[in-house]
Design an enzyme around this catalytic site. Sequence first.
Site, PDB file in Angstrom:
ATOM      1  N   GLY A  72       0.817  -1.207   0.000  1.00  0.00           N
ATOM      2  CA  GLY A  72       0.000   0.000   0.000  1.00  0.00           C
ATOM      3  C   GLY A  72       0.855   1.263   0.000  1.00  0.00           C
ATOM      4  CD  GLN A 180      -7.114  -0.475   7.317  1.00  0.00           C
ATOM      5  OE1 GLN A 180      -7.976  -1.321   7.569  1.00  0.00           O
ATOM      6  NE2 GLN A 180      -5.875  -0.614   7.726  1.00  0.00           N
ATOM      7  CB  SER A 200      -2.112  -3.254   1.240  1.00  0.00           C
ATOM      8  OG  SER A 200      -1.096  -4.018   1.848  1.00  0.00           O
ATOM      9  CB  ALA A 201      -1.644  -8.686  -0.464  1.00  0.00           C
ATOM     10  CB  THR A 238      11.875  -9.658 -11.411  1.00  0.00           C
ATOM     11  OG1 THR A 238      12.904  -9.397 -12.356  1.00  0.00           O
ATOM     12  CG2 THR A 238      11.315 -11.053 -11.628  1.00  0.00           C
ATOM     13  CB  CYS A 326       3.315   3.652  18.706  1.00  0.00           C
ATOM     14  SG  CYS A 326       3.926   5.163  19.410  1.00  0.00           S
TER      15      CYS A 326
HETATM   16  C1  LIG Z   1      -1.658  -0.491   6.043  1.00  0.00           C
HETATM   17  C2  LIG Z   1      -2.011   0.755   5.313  1.00  0.00           C
HETATM   18  C3  LIG Z   1      -1.181   1.289   4.325  1.00  0.00           C
HETATM   19  C4  LIG Z   1       0.192   0.716   4.034  1.00  0.00           C
HETATM   20  O1  LIG Z   1       0.121  -0.508   3.352  1.00  0.00           O
HETATM   21  P1  LIG Z   1       1.411  -1.470   3.383  1.00  0.00           P
HETATM   22  O2  LIG Z   1       1.043  -2.564   2.440  1.00  0.00           O
HETATM   23  O3  LIG Z   1       1.562  -1.943   4.786  1.00  0.00           O
HETATM   24  O4  LIG Z   1       2.563  -0.667   2.897  1.00  0.00           O
HETATM   25  C5  LIG Z   1      -1.587   2.410   3.646  1.00  0.00           C
HETATM   26  N1  LIG Z   1      -2.762   2.984   3.914  1.00  0.00           N
HETATM   27  C6  LIG Z   1      -3.607   2.508   4.854  1.00  0.00           C
HETATM   28  C7  LIG Z   1      -4.908   3.183   5.080  1.00  0.00           C
HETATM   29  C8  LIG Z   1      -3.251   1.385   5.590  1.00  0.00           C
HETATM   30  O5  LIG Z   1      -4.079   0.930   6.531  1.00  0.00           O
END
Ligand SMILES: *Cc1c(COP(=O)(O)O)cnc(C)c1O
Length: 388
Positions: A72, A180, A200-201, A238, A326
């Site tokens: 993400g 989210q 994000s996975a 890759t 945190c």
């Molecule tokens: C967890 C999160 C991210 C970051 O994603 P990652 O895959 O952990 O880098 C970005 N935005 C929100 C709202 C998130 O909750």
Amino acid sequence: MRRVYLDHSATTPVRPEVLEAMLPFLKEEAFGNPSTIYSYGREAKKALDEAREKVAGLIGARPEEIVFTSGGTEADNLALIGTAAANERKGRHIITSSIEHHAVLHTAQYLMRQGFKVTFLPVTPEGLVRVEDVEEAITDETILISVMHVNNEVGTIQPIKEIGHLARERGIVFHTDAVQSVGKIPVNVDELNVDLLSASAHKIYGPKGVGCLYIRKGTKITPILHGGGQERKRRAGTENMPGIVGFGRAAELARQELPQEMPRLKALRDRLIKGILERIEDVQVNGDLEKRVATNANFSFRYVEGESLLLSLDMKGICASSGSACTSGSLDPSHVLLAMGIPHEVAHGSVRMTLGRGNTEADIDYVLEVMPEIVARLRAMSPLYNKK
Ligand SMILES: *Cc1c(COP(=O)(O)O)cnc(C)c1O
């Protein structure tokens, strides 16, 4: 000891079905590089295409509009920096909100240091961005609006469709961080009027270190990683094959199970909120109760330190969070709660509990059983509480 995991907004466990889908790509049987032309490569390419279709399917996109990233955070960076770079001759103004994830917030601050002007929109006490505020902030120089779909701390659902409509009318690129919301509520890029969307996975029971940016056909974006021509020249490197295949499987399962999981988790979450409010005094729930995902409960316990509460919960096997992870080690209260106008001392006593697949009614009842004693014990040590 019993363990109750209530931090699904921080990360989720990889589902067994996802692991199973990934395993061949970590073994000799399917190690090919999808850019090669012989059998191993073609097999990898086929798996890559299938994963892309599944991820696209979850958000109503076309497969060619999905760019796989390392998560993400990278998707947010690509959205903001890539759009800024591609449009800087048109203008140098960006609009975002004050409750974004640090992946957007800190990237916006980086762009300010590069000479861009950024407006950080305020939110209502309920944690919602006002569409009127977005409209007022737009100037002839505005090239990008980035507002998150669901907030990671208080679970509020932002008016993305309306903001997207506004952005489209003005010809401004619109990005939403949907990390989210994907898998928690229905997400459709056309209904939401978005040009760019991050996912994000590991927030949907897939592996860590993989995500994607949806880029609507025709949206200009300058790559931030340079190298090979992967991902239609939009993201070099890759491909993370095991991760991407896992992401695809997780997306497929999320899509299938969403209709059943949403009401189940909402019932559990409401049981948690009701139970806490009944058993403990001087508690408030943060964030709008209606425009909110089913998985999030965020409480402020007056006269209690959130961090102490978390430690005590941990001793009982309960895993929760004090809002934002945190990571900096600082004890500053969450920027999201402060932006909502919650006073420092109240924000300090905040705990976020986010539910997910593994949670049961028995988990919630266990939390409701141990929480009153913990809060009472911490308050007994608080000079402020004793003076009350
Ligand atoms: C967890 C999160 C991210 C970051 O994603 P990652 O895959 O952990 O880098 C970005 N935005 C929100 C709202 C998130 O909750």
